[in-house]
Enzyme design. Structure first.
Site, mmCIF file in Angstrom:
data_model
loop_
_atom_site.group_PDB
_atom_site.id
_atom_site.type_symbol
_atom_site.label_atom_id
_atom_site.label_comp_id
_atom_site.label_asym_id
_atom_site.label_seq_id
_atom_site.Cartn_x
_atom_site.Cartn_y
_atom_site.Cartn_z
ATOM 1 N N ARG A 88 13.514 -39.602 -29.434
ATOM 2 C CA ARG A 88 13.661 -41.002 -29.856
ATOM 3 C C ARG A 88 13.976 -41.943 -28.702
ATOM 4 N NH1 ARG A 88 15.593 -38.199 -34.376
ATOM 5 N NH2 ARG A 88 17.712 -38.286 -33.572
ATOM 6 N N GLU A 136 28.115 -29.467 -30.955
ATOM 7 C CA GLU A 136 29.138 -29.102 -31.934
ATOM 8 C C GLU A 136 29.052 -27.595 -32.249
ATOM 9 O OE1 GLU A 136 29.020 -31.603 -35.307
ATOM 10 O OE2 GLU A 136 30.924 -30.846 -36.103
#
Ligand code: AMP
Length: 174
Positions: free
Chosen positions: A61, A98
């Site tokens: 993106r 994460e």
């Protein structure tokens, strides 16, 4: 178009791609001709007088506005890609996510000591991705580094992960 209108054009998708994530979807902003033009011009404006030689867009993106911004400010465009996508010799950087780790790569000969670069991604969350891109640019030995994104998720304090000396511009803060 103003920031409030642009914020209204970003779609929130709960629990995507996994439970607990509030995904900020920019496709609803960029499918609008005004939204696309406004967002790229507003970011480009910040870098008009900074003598940027190359915009580094993060896959995927970061490619969307990275390219029109580069054209607008008279810079070249360099893709930062996921592993195994770039055909020539690369420098790679692994960073903590994460869950587990991720790696990004840049062509070894894409940057030089004379470059002033602006790294662009759509969104700053925990800051791991942009900080890894900063490390890549540093290892490539560029003169100066700037960072920009369309959206900053302020509660995650991602900018704290990024080198204090680097100027960060986020167009919209959520
Ligand atoms: P981070 O490394 O945590 O700053 O995550 C930034 C990268 O993950 C960017 O490339 C974003 O496109 C993507 N990302 C992370 N969180 C979100 C979110 N809530 N909505 C949309 N994209 C996200």
């Amino acid at each position: 178009m103003d920031k409030q209108q642009a914020l209204g054009m970003i779609r929130n998708i709960p629990d995507f791609p996994q439970k607990g994530i509030q995904f900020k979807d920019i496709t609803t902003l960029i499918k609008d001709p005004e939204g696309l033009k406004w967002a790229s011009e507003e970011i480009a404006k910040q870098y008009k007088d900074k003598a940027i030689t190359k915009v580094l867009g993060i896959e995927s993106r970061g490619f969307i506005l990275g390219t029109p911004i580069a054209i607008e400010i008279g810079a070249g465009f360099v893709p930062i890609r996921k592993p195994g996508k770039l055909p020539a010799k690369v420098i790679e950087q692994t960073y903590q996510k994460e869950y587990g780790t991720d790696t990004i790569e840049i062509h070894e000969d894409a940057l030089s000591a004379d470059d002033v670069v602006m790294i662009h991604d759509d969104l700053l969350a925990t800051g791991g991705t942009l900080e890894a891109a900063v490390k890549l640019a540093k290892r490539a030995g560029v003169k100066k580094i700037y960072v920009s994104c369309i959206i900053e998720l302020e509660a995650l304090e991602g900018r704290k992960q990024i080198d204090k000396e680097i100027e960060i511009f986020s167009l919209l803060k959520i």
